[in-house]
Motif scaffolding. Sequence first.
Motif, PDB file in Angstrom:
ATOM      1  N   GLY A 112       0.788  -1.224   0.000  1.00 17.82           N
ATOM      2  CA  GLY A 112       0.000   0.000   0.000  1.00 17.82           C
ATOM      3  C   GLY A 112       0.817   1.269   0.000  1.00 17.82           C
ATOM      4  N   GLN A 176       3.525   4.681   5.897  1.00 19.49           N
ATOM      5  CA  GLN A 176       2.314   4.036   6.379  1.00 19.49           C
ATOM      6  C   GLN A 176       1.968   2.866   5.455  1.00 19.49           C
ATOM      7  OE1 GLN A 176      -0.619   7.194   6.588  1.00 19.49           O
ATOM      8  NE2 GLN A 176      -0.032   7.679   8.690  1.00 19.49           N
ATOM      9  N   ARG A 178      -0.607   0.149   4.036  1.00 18.85           N
ATOM     10  CA  ARG A 178      -2.029  -0.163   3.817  1.00 18.85           C
ATOM     11  C   ARG A 178      -2.091  -1.324   2.823  1.00 18.85           C
ATOM     12  NH1 ARG A 178      -2.043   5.536   4.248  1.00 18.85           N
ATOM     13  NH2 ARG A 178      -3.523   6.337   5.805  1.00 18.85           N
ATOM     14  N   THR A 181      -4.130  -2.399  -1.034  1.00 15.79           N
ATOM     15  CA  THR A 181      -4.915  -1.237  -1.473  1.00 15.79           C
ATOM     16  C   THR A 181      -4.389  -0.622  -2.759  1.00 15.79           C
ATOM     17  OG1 THR A 181      -3.584   0.317  -0.155  1.00 15.79           O
ATOM     18  CG2 THR A 181      -5.541  -0.662   0.910  1.00 15.79           C
ATOM     19  N   ARG A 182      -3.262  -1.133  -3.289  1.00 18.24           N
ATOM     20  CA  ARG A 182      -2.691  -0.559  -4.514  1.00 18.24           C
ATOM     21  C   ARG A 182      -2.494  -1.632  -5.583  1.00 18.24           C
ATOM     22  NH1 ARG A 182      -1.207   4.554  -4.981  1.00 18.24           N
ATOM     23  NH2 ARG A 182      -1.299   5.796  -3.066  1.00 18.24           N
ATOM     24  N   THR A 189      -5.093   2.893  -7.104  1.00 17.98           N
ATOM     25  CA  THR A 189      -5.778   2.393  -5.915  1.00 17.98           C
ATOM     26  C   THR A 189      -6.797   1.325  -6.297  1.00 17.98           C
ATOM     27  OG1 THR A 189      -7.387   4.190  -6.060  1.00 17.98           O
ATOM     28  CG2 THR A 189      -5.457   4.540  -4.653  1.00 17.98           C
ATOM     29  N   ALA A 245       0.976  -1.322  10.482  1.00 17.17           N
ATOM     30  CA  ALA A 245       0.098  -0.948   9.379  1.00 17.17           C
ATOM     31  C   ALA A 245      -0.971  -0.006   9.872  1.00 17.17           C
ATOM     32  CB  ALA A 245      -0.547  -2.192   8.748  1.00 17.17           C
ATOM     33  N   VAL A 246      -1.528   0.756   8.935  1.00 18.83           N
ATOM     34  CA  VAL A 246      -2.625   1.670   9.265  1.00 18.83           C
ATOM     35  C   VAL A 246      -3.902   0.854   9.388  1.00 18.83           C
ATOM     36  CG1 VAL A 246      -3.986   3.620   8.464  1.00 18.83           C
ATOM     37  CG2 VAL A 246      -1.518   3.580   8.074  1.00 18.83           C
ATOM     38  N   PRO A 248      -7.586  -0.389   8.945  1.00 23.69           N
ATOM     39  CA  PRO A 248      -8.532  -0.097   7.859  1.00 23.69           C
ATOM     40  C   PRO A 248      -9.644   0.809   8.316  1.00 23.69           C
ATOM     41  CG  PRO A 248      -8.865  -2.322   8.718  1.00 23.69           C
ATOM     42  CD  PRO A 248      -7.627  -1.800   9.369  1.00 23.69           C
TER      43      PRO A 248
END
Length: 249
Positions: A112, A176, A178, A181-182, A189, A245-246, A248
């Motif tokens: 991410g 960060q 995520r 998500t990519r 995204t 990780a951030v 969700p």
Amino acid sequence: MLCGVSDQWIPCDIDPALHPLVSARLRRGPVRLTVDGTSTLGHLVESVGVPLTEVGVLLADGAPVPASHLPSPAEHVAVRAVSRPQQVPGAPLRFLLDVHLGTLARRLRLLGVDAAYDSVDAGDPALAARSAAERRVLLSRDRGLLQRREPWAGAYVYSHRPEEQVRDVLGRFRPQLRPWTRCTACNGTLREAGADEVHEALEGGTRRSYEVFARCTACGKVYWRGAHFARLDAMVREAVAEFGAVPPG
């Protein structure tokens, strides 16, 4: 060992973390920098192979000095590596990778992290200009590229091994994370997509075997938890366990 032809030189204490960057011909003993009254300390440090992107502090007789400092023959200078995690001004933290770091780019995207990359070699001037225009940290193993003045920020990638490269970048910048998500293909995204929505992009076996899909909002590539998911998930879990990780949402 001397850098240059002048007989006026100063000893240079280089941080052990930077030793792999020092030119091979200068690694057999203490580094000495030639002083000529016109070359800055930053230029002299780069002349022995260390890009200023890797330098945290330059010292002259124990006091911090800028890269523009003109050293004198009476001084003792030292070069300290950047501290980790490294603070980069501005947000969000984004990266730009040169043509030789495709695997690293895909793995950062898997986590991410915004990692721009083009498999076509755009050339050093174009990469440097894009780094400045988009305020991206330029990642490269090319010291000459990192010594250019145009990039907004840069970092040398020390290892040839992708798994070590990922840990190096994550440990240095702490971006960060995520995961999932990519798009690993284009850096776009991802969003959730129903089976009916992506029906045309799937083969019959895939349509029958999977129910959860995601689609890239930029290139349209469709993702599902296929045969390689377990390996990729293990990679993601390892990175998250070490670097976090951030949440969700």
